[in-house]
Structure formats: structure tokens, C-alpha cells
Write a protein that holds these residues in place. Sequence first.
Motif, short mmCIF file in Angstrom:
data_model
loop_
_atom_site.label_atom_id
_atom_site.label_comp_id
_atom_site.label_asym_id
_atom_site.label_seq_id
_atom_site.Cartn_x
_atom_site.Cartn_y
_atom_site.Cartn_z
N LEU A 54 0.87 -1.18 -0.20
CA LEU A 54 0.01 0.13 -0.09
C LEU A 54 0.75 1.14 0.08
O LEU A 54 1.90 1.18 0.74
N ILE B 101 -3.46 4.52 -2.52
CA ILE B 101 -4.75 5.06 -2.03
C ILE B 101 -4.35 6.52 -1.69
O ILE B 101 -3.59 7.13 -0.98
N THR C 160 -9.60 8.62 -3.12
CA THR C 160 -10.21 8.35 -2.06
C THR C 160 -11.30 9.45 -1.84
O THR C 160 -12.24 9.60 -1.19
N TYR D 237 -8.05 1.30 6.77
CA TYR D 237 -8.97 0.05 6.70
C TYR D 237 -8.32 -0.88 5.86
O TYR D 237 -8.64 -2.01 6.00
N ALA D 238 -7.58 -0.48 4.48
CA ALA D 238 -7.04 -1.49 3.72
C ALA D 238 -6.01 -2.06 4.52
O ALA D 238 -5.83 -3.40 4.33
N LEU E 35 -5.73 -6.34 5.17
CA LEU E 35 -4.77 -7.07 4.54
C LEU E 35 -3.96 -7.91 5.80
O LEU E 35 -3.62 -8.82 5.54
N HIS F 278 -5.90 -9.17 -4.61
CA HIS F 278 -5.86 -7.67 -4.83
C HIS F 278 -7.25 -6.96 -5.46
O HIS F 278 -7.83 -6.13 -5.16
N LEU G 286 -9.61 -6.90 -2.39
CA LEU G 286 -9.20 -5.76 -1.53
C LEU G 286 -9.34 -4.51 -2.14
O LEU G 286 -10.25 -3.59 -1.59
N ILE G 287 -9.19 -4.61 -3.51
CA ILE G 287 -9.79 -3.01 -4.18
C ILE G 287 -11.33 -2.75 -3.93
O ILE G 287 -11.78 -1.90 -3.86
N LYS H 22 -13.12 -3.88 -1.91
CA LYS H 22 -13.57 -3.54 -0.58
C LYS H 22 -13.31 -1.97 -0.44
O LYS H 22 -13.94 -1.41 0.55
N ILE H 23 -12.07 -1.58 -0.77
CA ILE H 23 -11.68 -0.17 -0.43
C ILE H 23 -12.56 0.75 -1.11
O ILE H 23 -13.14 1.75 -0.55
#
Length: 283
Positions: free
Chosen positions: A6, A88, A116, A129-130, A134, A142, A145-146, A148-149
Motif C-alpha cells: 500500500l 490510495i 479516496t 481500513y485497507a 490486509l 488484490h 481488496l480493491i 472493498k476499498i
Amino acid sequence: MKRIILSTESGADLPKDLVEKHQIQVVPMHVIMDGKDYLDGKVSVEDVFQFYDRSKAIPSTAATNVHEYHDLFTNIRLKYPENIIIHIGYTSKASASFQSAVIAAEDFDDLYLIDTLNVTGGLGAVVMYAANLLEEEPEISHEYLIEKIYSIVPKTRLAFLPGSLDFLKAGGRVSNLAYIGGALLKIKPCIELKEGKLVSTRKYRGKMDSVAEKLMNDYFNEYDIDRKQLYLIYSIGLDERIKERLEEVSKENGFENVRWMQAGAMISTHAGPGGFGIAGIER
């Protein structure tokens, strides 16, 4: 399986211990004083405030440039071979920084950029959060995860009270008339991020101790923030007794974890000394 790394900008105001724990890669933004360019994170907030005291002018700020992003992504690849980078980023609506990242990213594979639409503790809340997800699920893909972000970006809420109308006036963000009226009436504007833009949403009257608590109560009433984590942001000069009371109010409202973040030099050029902010993610 490729490792996920990240990255973000210094404008996230992430505490050093969290950066080190999660190995988050941070690229600096810029603070300019007396024609000299300083890297955010390398110049102290005290220097920013002393510059204003001497000159009655606030420093200007500048975005991270394409070359700096290219160096960031290159160094990540050298330090962590066989990785996937998820950057991010600071809101594209208030800085050219994200666009610079977009241009630099054209030379890299397995690099993903997320705008963001947020700054300081709001941006920091998304990064954390990320990072926490993780940590909890090290085998997470990934792609997931992306996803969810992206799902929490529109649910991330930031509100803050500048500590000084002097800084807003010096930066041309309020008129002389508004400044005089605000100073006489002890009015403090509440600034929030709306669709990535900084917007004054309400005004409070009084001293910071009462005003900050009013902001918290209004914030909790308006947004159903996840009680697992709350971020409180301050700029140097905020009274320790106020900080203690605000933490008490947070706990009284059921928050399990409350983390303070200090505004760095770049953010402090906008907030002034003694500013307060609050950030969290809606359920």
C-alpha cells in the motif's frame, strides 16, 4: 502469491508507528516558504507557524509530481520484488497529486490507483481500513481488496474545524468582511469533504472546547460511524484538556478504538494552530 504493498501521500497524516507496522509507503507533498520548497514530513509544523508569525503569510503547498511518483513506484518494486501496488490517494478534486500518480503509473504493471476523494484523517482512515484488512486476511486477492476499498470510499466522513481564521484569511479562503465578523463573533466554520471537495457545511460560535464537542455530537448524529474505529485529528496548539474531553465523548458514544492523528505541515497550512477534526467510516 504476489505481495500487496500500500502507498499514499503525506497528506494522509498517518502516525509513524502505523506506517512502520503496515510498511505503508508514503510519498511527500510539498510546503513552500520564502520561495524554498520543503518536503512535507521533513519540515516541522512549528516552522510553518513561525513563518506565519514572522511574515503574516501562510506557506503555499504543492502536489507530489510525476517524477516523485515514478521514483516511489520504482523503489517499491526494487524493495519488494514480485508485488502488487495499491496506491490510495489524496482527493483529485483538491490537488493535482492524483493526476500525477495516474501519469506515472502508465509505466508500471500490477499497479492500481484509488482516489479516496478525501484528505488528512479521512484519507488515513481509508488507508488504515485497507492495511487492517490486509493484516486480517493476508491471503486476500488484490481484486477483492480493491473492491472493498472502493466500497468504503463514499462512506468515509471527515469534518474539521480550522484553529485560526487568520490562516483562512491569509490564504484567501475567507473575505476580510467574513474574517472580521467571524473574529468578533468567535465563529468557527466546519469544513467537510463533499464529493472530494472542501465545503463549509455549518458554523459554530464559541470557544474551541465547547465548539469541538458540538461538532462531535453533530457528527455522531448525522453519520452512523462504525464503532470499531474513530480517528481524531489535531493541529499543534489544541489544548490537551480539550483532547482528553473529546476522547471521553468518543468512548461515551461507544467507540472501541480512538486514534489521534497530528496534522502535518502541509495540512496545517490550511488548518492553522489548534485545529480539530474527526474521521470515520459509516457502517
